[in-house]
Design an enzyme around this catalytic site. Structure first.
Site, PDB file in Angstrom:
ATOM      1  N   HIS A   1      -1.316 -20.940  -0.506  1.00 14.87           N
ATOM      2  CA  HIS A   1      -0.076 -20.231   0.502  1.00 14.87           C
ATOM      3  C   HIS A   1       0.237 -19.222  -1.376  1.00 14.87           C
ATOM      4  O   HIS A   1       1.027 -18.228  -1.049  1.00 14.87           O
ATOM      5  CB  HIS A   1       1.268 -20.274   0.996  1.00 14.87           C
ATOM      6  CG  HIS A   1       0.771 -20.461   2.485  1.00 14.87           C
ATOM      7  ND1 HIS A   1      -0.808 -20.907   2.634  1.00 14.87           N
ATOM      8  CD2 HIS A   1       0.981 -20.701   3.458  1.00 14.87           C
ATOM      9  CE1 HIS A   1      -0.871 -21.362   4.357  1.00 14.87           C
ATOM     10  NE2 HIS A   1       0.111 -20.510   4.754  1.00 14.87           N
TER      11      HIS A   1
ATOM     12  N   LEU B   1      11.095   1.833   6.800  1.00 12.97           N
ATOM     13  CA  LEU B   1      10.818   2.294   5.829  1.00 12.97           C
ATOM     14  C   LEU B   1      11.667   3.739   5.717  1.00 12.97           C
ATOM     15  O   LEU B   1      11.405   4.161   5.891  1.00 12.97           O
ATOM     16  CB  LEU B   1       9.345   2.404   6.098  1.00 12.97           C
ATOM     17  CG  LEU B   1       8.290   2.773   4.589  1.00 12.97           C
ATOM     18  CD1 LEU B   1       8.176   1.685   3.793  1.00 12.97           C
ATOM     19  CD2 LEU B   1       6.466   3.387   4.626  1.00 12.97           C
TER      20      LEU B   1
ATOM     21  N   ARG C   1      -7.976 -20.270  -1.844  1.00 11.03           N
ATOM     22  CA  ARG C   1      -6.317 -20.539  -0.649  1.00 11.03           C
ATOM     23  C   ARG C   1      -5.595 -20.933  -0.715  1.00 11.03           C
ATOM     24  O   ARG C   1      -5.891 -22.248  -0.401  1.00 11.03           O
ATOM     25  CB  ARG C   1      -7.086 -20.126   1.376  1.00 11.03           C
ATOM     26  CG  ARG C   1      -6.061 -19.546   1.800  1.00 11.03           C
ATOM     27  CD  ARG C   1      -7.001 -19.727   2.968  1.00 11.03           C
ATOM     28  NE  ARG C   1      -5.458 -19.428   3.971  1.00 11.03           N
ATOM     29  CZ  ARG C   1      -5.125 -20.169   4.582  1.00 11.03           C
ATOM     30  NH1 ARG C   1      -4.954 -21.447   4.417  1.00 11.03           N
ATOM     31  NH2 ARG C   1      -3.913 -20.287   5.855  1.00 11.03           N
TER      32      ARG C   1
ATOM     33  N   GLU D   1      12.603   2.310  13.795  1.00 15.20           N
ATOM     34  CA  GLU D   1      11.281   3.640  13.442  1.00 15.20           C
ATOM     35  C   GLU D   1      10.017   3.569  14.128  1.00 15.20           C
ATOM     36  O   GLU D   1      10.092   2.309  15.288  1.00 15.20           O
ATOM     37  CB  GLU D   1      11.459   3.131  12.113  1.00 15.20           C
ATOM     38  CG  GLU D   1      10.504   2.485  11.865  1.00 15.20           C
ATOM     39  CD  GLU D   1       9.835   2.044  10.100  1.00 15.20           C
ATOM     40  OE1 GLU D   1      10.119   2.700   9.685  1.00 15.20           O
ATOM     41  OE2 GLU D   1       9.543   0.721  10.065  1.00 15.20           O
TER      42      GLU D   1
ATOM     43  N   LYS E   1       6.505  -1.424   2.011  1.00 19.53           N
ATOM     44  CA  LYS E   1       4.936  -1.334   2.392  1.00 19.53           C
ATOM     45  C   LYS E   1       3.746  -2.081   2.180  1.00 19.53           C
ATOM     46  O   LYS E   1       3.161  -2.161   1.607  1.00 19.53           O
ATOM     47  CB  LYS E   1       5.065  -0.093   2.024  1.00 19.53           C
ATOM     48  CG  LYS E   1       4.097   1.214   2.950  1.00 19.53           C
ATOM     49  CD  LYS E   1       3.850   2.915   2.212  1.00 19.53           C
ATOM     50  CE  LYS E   1       3.301   3.514   3.878  1.00 19.53           C
ATOM     51  NZ  LYS E   1       3.332   3.626   5.201  1.00 19.53           N
TER      52      LYS E   1
ATOM     53  N   ARG F   1       7.857   4.113  -4.463  1.00 17.28           N
ATOM     54  CA  ARG F   1       7.541   3.503  -3.574  1.00 17.28           C
ATOM     55  C   ARG F   1       6.634   2.131  -3.895  1.00 17.28           C
ATOM     56  O   ARG F   1       7.219   1.379  -3.326  1.00 17.28           O
ATOM     57  CB  ARG F   1       7.430   3.508  -2.379  1.00 17.28           C
ATOM     58  CG  ARG F   1       8.047   3.378  -1.191  1.00 17.28           C
ATOM     59  CD  ARG F   1       8.147   3.819   0.324  1.00 17.28           C
ATOM     60  NE  ARG F   1       7.006   4.555   0.810  1.00 17.28           N
ATOM     61  CZ  ARG F   1       6.825   5.012   1.369  1.00 17.28           C
ATOM     62  NH1 ARG F   1       7.973   5.800   2.610  1.00 17.28           N
ATOM     63  NH2 ARG F   1       5.050   5.570   1.930  1.00 17.28           N
TER      64      ARG F   1
ATOM     65  N   TYR G   1       0.829  -1.053  -0.030  1.00 12.29           N
ATOM     66  CA  TYR G   1      -0.002   0.322   0.337  1.00 12.29           C
ATOM     67  C   TYR G   1       0.752   0.898  -0.100  1.00 12.29           C
ATOM     68  O   TYR G   1       2.034   1.593   0.075  1.00 12.29           O
ATOM     69  CB  TYR G   1      -1.084   0.174   1.280  1.00 12.29           C
ATOM     70  CG  TYR G   1      -0.161   0.601   2.285  1.00 12.29           C
ATOM     71  CD1 TYR G   1       0.807  -0.884   3.511  1.00 12.29           C
ATOM     72  CD2 TYR G   1      -0.473   1.916   2.851  1.00 12.29           C
ATOM     73  CE1 TYR G   1       0.856  -0.193   4.496  1.00 12.29           C
ATOM     74  CE2 TYR G   1       0.162   2.253   4.388  1.00 12.29           C
ATOM     75  CZ  TYR G   1       0.912   1.377   5.211  1.00 12.29           C
ATOM     76  OH  TYR G   1       1.518   0.893   6.163  1.00 12.29           O
TER      77      TYR G   1
END
Ligand SMILES: Cc1ncc(COP(=O)(O)O)c(C=O)c1O
Length: 291
Positions: free
Chosen positions: A101, A202, A99, A178, A146, A51, A32
């Site tokens: 992995h 990040l 579903r 952070e 992110k 990014r 995101y």
């Protein structure tokens, strides 16, 4: 009616649904961005979308958009919702599939979603500063991505809330990394210290702007690791992000930072940041490149 962006379409909020087996929902398999809107424009748009594309690449997610294409799509959403000051959350998942992995084979279309938020700058907190607590960094080792997997960050933030603080500053052992949703800076004897850009943090876009302002004002900007003790003994502490900008931390674990007031270097950086928003609206040179 508020619109939400779903795969290039602007749909009414009530009709914006995701499939039950979307991999973002099931595995947190996605990435995101969060961009700030000042005066109807996306602030530092390019580095944010660059990014996003980098995060996609790092998790092997094939995203068919260019930076320009993403900016255009998101600006359309901002205009549709008439946002003058606020933010946009944009997420991309690996798509919906039974579903399992492993990545779906053949691959499925990524799902892109974005929504807007309407709010102004956090003037009161910028002026008075916030409280923060410290906590062990329990996250994975690719904090440069992110990713939608934010459970470590969520638990850290919830700890802050429990102690009536606004941010949790994380450390791996002795080394400060952070915040739960911010980068962290300790200021000592007129110099800024912040964790170097690597897999433990990040690479914040606000951090880039702060670095630029510090360089402009001849304030030493040291991208070096520092300890929890160093943080606790700093003259000033700052956390930064797209939504909180250059935010002073005046109390850490209930103890005053420095003299407990917003410090001189912090104020200089805040003034530089405001000037930057007002005058250049998001364009500056980084390593000779416009960002
Ligand atoms: C963990 C983390 N670090 C740093 C930041 C600051 O990044 P930016 O300045 O690009 O918003 C954020 C922002 O959300 C974050 O979640």
């Amino acid at each position: 009616m508020t619109k939400v962006l779903i795969n290039e379409k602007l749909v009414d909020e009530q009709e914006a649904n995701v499939p039950y087996n979307d991999r973002g929902y099931v595995f947190g398999d996605g990435i995101y961005e969060y961009v700030r809107i000042y005066d109807n424009h996306i602030f530092t748009a390019r580095p944010h979308f660059e990014r996003l594309l980098r995060s996609a690449k790092e998790i092997g997610l094939d995203l068919k958009y260019s930076v320009e294409g993403l900016i255009e799509l998101v600006q359309e959403l901002i205009n549709a919702n008439g946002i003058v000051n606020g933010g946009v959350y944009i997420q991309v998942t690996r798509g919906a599939a039974p579903r399992d992995h492993a990545f779906p084979t053949p691959s499925v279309e990524a799902n892109v979603m974005a929504f807007t938020k309407n709010y102004g700058r956090p003037y009161k907190e910028l002026e008075e500063g916030i409280n923060a607590v410290t906590t062990e960094d329990i996250r994975w080792l690719r904090c440069d991505i992110k990713s939608l997997n934010l459970l470590g960050n969520v638990l850290a933030k919830e700890l802050a809330v429990k102690y009536n603080a606004k941010e949790a500053i994380q450390h791996r052992g002795d080394i400060v990394t952070e915040g739960s949703s911010s980068n962290v800076y300790a200021i000592k004897d007129g110099e800024i210290y912040t964790h170097p850009v690597n897999n433990y943090i990040l690479n914040g876009i606000t951090r880039k702007v702060i670095k630029h302002i510090a360089e402009e004002q001849n304030i030493p900007f040291n991208e070096e690791t520092f300890t929890l003790d160093f943080l606790k003994n700093a003259d000033e502490v700052i956390v930064s992000s797209t939504s909180i900008e250059v935010m002073p931390v005046v109390k850490l674990n209930g103890e005053s930072v420095g003299d407990g007031k917003v410090g001189a270097i912090t104020k200089k950086l805040q003034e530089g940041f405001t000037r930057y928003i007002d005058t250049v609206s998001g364009e500056f040179q980084e390593n000779g490149q416009k960002i």
